[in-house]
Design a protein around this motif. Structure first.
Motif, mmCIF file in Angstrom:
data_model
loop_
_atom_site.group_PDB
_atom_site.id
_atom_site.type_symbol
_atom_site.label_atom_id
_atom_site.label_comp_id
_atom_site.label_asym_id
_atom_site.label_seq_id
_atom_site.Cartn_x
_atom_site.Cartn_y
_atom_site.Cartn_z
ATOM 1 N N LYS A 123 -70.733 -60.158 28.451
ATOM 2 C CA LYS A 123 -71.516 -59.384 29.611
ATOM 3 C C LYS A 123 -70.941 -58.271 30.410
ATOM 4 C CE LYS A 123 -75.430 -62.920 29.727
ATOM 5 N NZ LYS A 123 -75.974 -63.891 30.517
ATOM 6 N N ARG A 124 -69.801 -58.535 30.932
ATOM 7 C CA ARG A 124 -69.151 -57.570 31.668
ATOM 8 C C ARG A 124 -68.572 -56.370 30.569
ATOM 9 N NH1 ARG A 124 -65.256 -61.564 34.017
ATOM 10 N NH2 ARG A 124 -63.608 -59.834 33.609
ATOM 11 N N VAL A 125 -68.039 -56.932 29.566
ATOM 12 C CA VAL A 125 -67.706 -56.203 28.525
ATOM 13 C C VAL A 125 -68.730 -55.140 28.106
ATOM 14 C CG1 VAL A 125 -66.597 -55.664 26.122
ATOM 15 C CG2 VAL A 125 -65.847 -57.564 27.687
ATOM 16 N N LEU A 126 -69.849 -55.626 27.759
ATOM 17 C CA LEU A 126 -71.068 -54.849 27.256
ATOM 18 C C LEU A 126 -71.351 -53.948 28.441
ATOM 19 C CD1 LEU A 126 -73.345 -57.731 25.878
ATOM 20 C CD2 LEU A 126 -72.029 -55.869 24.611
ATOM 21 N N LYS A 127 -71.254 -54.248 29.702
ATOM 22 C CA LYS A 127 -71.634 -53.243 30.738
ATOM 23 C C LYS A 127 -70.387 -52.252 30.748
ATOM 24 C CE LYS A 127 -72.482 -53.384 35.754
ATOM 25 N NZ LYS A 127 -72.570 -54.139 37.047
ATOM 26 N N GLU A 128 -69.229 -52.566 30.577
ATOM 27 C CA GLU A 128 -68.240 -51.354 30.718
ATOM 28 C C GLU A 128 -68.212 -50.537 29.451
ATOM 29 O OE1 GLU A 128 -63.546 -51.089 29.673
ATOM 30 O OE2 GLU A 128 -64.099 -53.088 30.869
ATOM 31 N N LEU A 129 -68.963 -50.809 28.298
ATOM 32 C CA LEU A 129 -69.325 -50.014 27.097
ATOM 33 C C LEU A 129 -70.432 -49.454 27.420
ATOM 34 C CD1 LEU A 129 -67.761 -52.105 24.400
ATOM 35 C CD2 LEU A 129 -66.916 -49.990 25.195
ATOM 36 N N ASN A 130 -71.496 -49.632 28.550
ATOM 37 C CA ASN A 130 -72.636 -49.183 28.490
ATOM 38 C C ASN A 130 -73.662 -49.650 27.437
ATOM 39 O OD1 ASN A 130 -72.546 -47.712 30.995
ATOM 40 N ND2 ASN A 130 -71.304 -46.181 29.971
ATOM 41 N N LEU A 131 -73.405 -50.699 26.858
ATOM 42 C CA LEU A 131 -74.357 -51.318 25.866
ATOM 43 C C LEU A 131 -75.344 -52.336 26.547
ATOM 44 C CD1 LEU A 131 -71.812 -52.049 23.073
ATOM 45 C CD2 LEU A 131 -73.141 -50.278 23.230
ATOM 46 N N SER A 171 -66.224 -54.331 17.128
ATOM 47 C CA SER A 171 -64.937 -53.819 17.254
ATOM 48 C C SER A 171 -64.471 -53.402 18.548
ATOM 49 C CB SER A 171 -64.747 -52.918 16.283
ATOM 50 O OG SER A 171 -63.067 -52.659 16.379
ATOM 51 N N GLN A 172 -65.543 -52.563 19.295
ATOM 52 C CA GLN A 172 -65.327 -51.827 20.381
ATOM 53 C C GLN A 172 -65.038 -53.131 21.427
ATOM 54 O OE1 GLN A 172 -68.299 -49.082 21.236
ATOM 55 N NE2 GLN A 172 -67.624 -47.837 19.552
ATOM 56 N N CYS A 173 -66.141 -54.130 21.386
ATOM 57 C CA CYS A 173 -66.272 -55.280 22.452
ATOM 58 C C CYS A 173 -64.980 -55.989 22.077
ATOM 59 C CB CYS A 173 -67.332 -55.882 22.451
ATOM 60 S SG CYS A 173 -69.004 -55.113 22.228
ATOM 61 N N TYR A 174 -64.425 -56.297 21.059
ATOM 62 C CA TYR A 174 -63.191 -57.198 20.566
ATOM 63 C C TYR A 174 -62.297 -56.748 21.467
ATOM 64 C CZ TYR A 174 -60.534 -60.168 17.396
ATOM 65 O OH TYR A 174 -59.779 -61.091 16.949
ATOM 66 N N LYS A 175 -61.903 -55.365 21.155
ATOM 67 C CA LYS A 175 -60.827 -54.843 21.971
ATOM 68 C C LYS A 175 -60.765 -55.076 23.504
ATOM 69 C CE LYS A 175 -59.569 -51.000 19.086
ATOM 70 N NZ LYS A 175 -59.490 -49.298 18.899
ATOM 71 N N ILE A 176 -61.682 -54.841 24.197
ATOM 72 C CA ILE A 176 -61.830 -54.934 25.592
ATOM 73 C C ILE A 176 -61.899 -56.569 26.130
ATOM 74 C CG2 ILE A 176 -63.230 -54.609 27.703
ATOM 75 C CD1 ILE A 176 -64.318 -52.156 26.252
ATOM 76 N N TYR A 177 -62.485 -57.286 25.140
ATOM 77 C CA TYR A 177 -62.920 -58.893 25.330
ATOM 78 C C TYR A 177 -61.017 -59.404 25.353
ATOM 79 C CZ TYR A 177 -64.137 -63.540 24.326
ATOM 80 O OH TYR A 177 -64.278 -64.987 24.135
ATOM 81 N N GLN A 178 -60.480 -59.060 24.441
ATOM 82 C CA GLN A 178 -59.276 -59.566 24.234
ATOM 83 C C GLN A 178 -58.321 -59.234 25.416
ATOM 84 O OE1 GLN A 178 -60.313 -62.165 22.059
ATOM 85 N NE2 GLN A 178 -57.883 -62.072 21.912
ATOM 86 N N ARG A 179 -58.324 -57.833 25.896
ATOM 87 C CA ARG A 179 -57.992 -57.173 26.987
ATOM 88 C C ARG A 179 -58.085 -57.969 28.298
ATOM 89 N NH1 ARG A 179 -60.108 -51.798 29.134
ATOM 90 N NH2 ARG A 179 -61.425 -53.353 30.250
ATOM 91 N N GLU A 180 -59.200 -58.329 28.525
ATOM 92 C CA GLU A 180 -59.658 -59.023 29.662
ATOM 93 C C GLU A 180 -59.109 -60.449 29.542
ATOM 94 O OE1 GLU A 180 -61.133 -57.534 32.489
ATOM 95 O OE2 GLU A 180 -60.446 -55.764 31.176
#
Length: 342
Positions: A123-131, A171-180
């Motif tokens: 949910k944090r990742v989606l918020k960062e991506l404005n999804l 794919s966009q979420c995957y990158k940030i998810y792994q980073r976090e």
């Protein structure tokens, strides 16, 4: 102690096999756990194999505990100071990562995110991506990432194979998810196996250590292994090739979560000198139940052929009940159990 006592001919054949690859095709109710535990005990007592060099992989903690208890009972009268390693893929990989994860630029004292942790992070990742999470369900995104990890597909590779709007967002979420996850020094459930495979690829010396440590490996429910589990198994077994897999293509029910039945069906291609043992005697069901089951399953084209049989009685005729839905089905089963017990 005679570890062949009380076993049928095919179970004995599996127990007596010591070195080299072996495929045990075990029909339902065929006494596979008995054969497997007696084989482990025989390796330790009859063939003087160091118990700590034996690795037995199961799919559930319950199965691992049951197998451990059975082996311990079998060797209780002998002066054995070490024990075989028996556990799930994930529990065994966690042991390895607790010692070596620092080699992958993370700390060994890592956290394991459960499904709740994952959804909070997503949910944090989606918020960062404005999804909008109403349009992009966090569970659906996580399912896409899980499927990729089970295929050993990392964020960069996933980006290359994204083919539609949704997979591009995954794919966009995957990158940030792994980073976090890395920031939090955490792994999710699927990372545990994938990271172990990556560790072994990046550090052949560590892989060599575990190949020599686990010289005798067995994997239960092999028909339910996914690609990551398949690769991990072959990494560990590559040096000595003393790999025994136990499974049944007729009981493959987890393809929806990445299981690949071909892992079982192609075992003889992976190991052209593999011994094959068919456990076809059933101890659980009546003749009529087995006959009906055989008539249904033999219509499957992709399967390892076997003929299940039993010395049990014929049994009652089989009743067929066509339910309206899953609730009606469950209610019918409960009512039948209640009727039988009353």
């Amino acid at each position: 102690m005679d570890f062949l006592k009380g076993l049928n001919e095919k179970q004995q054949e599996a127990v007596k096999h010591v070195k080299g690859p072996m495929l045990v095709v075990a029909g339902a109710g065929s006494g596979k756990t008995k054969a497997l535990t007696h084989r482990i005990a025989s390796l330790i007592i009859d063939h003087k194999v160091d118990p700590s060099s034996i690795l037995a992989v199961t799919f559930t903690n319950k199965a691992a505990n049951e197998m451990t208890e059975r082996v311990e009972r079998l060797i209780a009268d002998f002066n054995i100071h070490s024990k075989p390693i028996i556990g799930t893929f994930h529990s065994i990989c966690v042991r390895i990562l607790r010692k070596h994860l620092h080699e992958m630029d993370m700390e060994n004292a890592f956290s394991i995110y459960d499904s709740t942790d994952q959804q909070i992070l997503m949910k944090r990742v989606l918020k960062e991506l404005n999804l909008d999470p109403k349009k992009f369900n966090p569970k659906a995104i996580l399912a896409g990432i899980s499927g990729a990890k089970n295929q050993l597909i990392g964020p960069e590779e996933y980006e290359k194979i994204s083919f539609d709007y949704f997979s591009e967002k995954v794919s966009q979420c995957y990158k940030i998810y792994q980073r976090e996850l890395k920031k939090a020094n955490a792994l999710d459930f699927d990372d545990i196996i994938m990271t172990t495979v990556e560790l072994f690829k990046a550090h052949p010396n560590i892989l060599s250590y575990y190949q020599n440590k686990f010289q005798f490996i067995s994997v239960d429910e092999y028909q339910d292994t996914n690609h990551a589990q398949y690769v991990l198994t072959h990494q560990l077994a590559h040096a000595h090739k003393n790999l025994t897999v136990i499974g049944d293509s007729d009981q493959s029910i987890y393809s929806w979560r990445g299981a690949n039945m071909r892992n079982l069906l192609d075992f003889e291609k992976d190991f052209d000198n593999a011994k094959v043992v068919l456990l076809e005697q059933n101890y659980r069901s009546t003749k009529k139940i087995l006959k009906a089951a055989q008539k249904v399953i033999e219509k499957n084209v992709v399967r390892k052929d076997k003929k299940i049989w039993t010395d049990n009685e014929d049994g009652d005729n089989i009743d067929i009940y066509e339910s309206f839905n899953e609730k009606d089905e469950a209610s019918y089963v409960v009512n039948q159990i209640t009727r039988i017990l009353s």
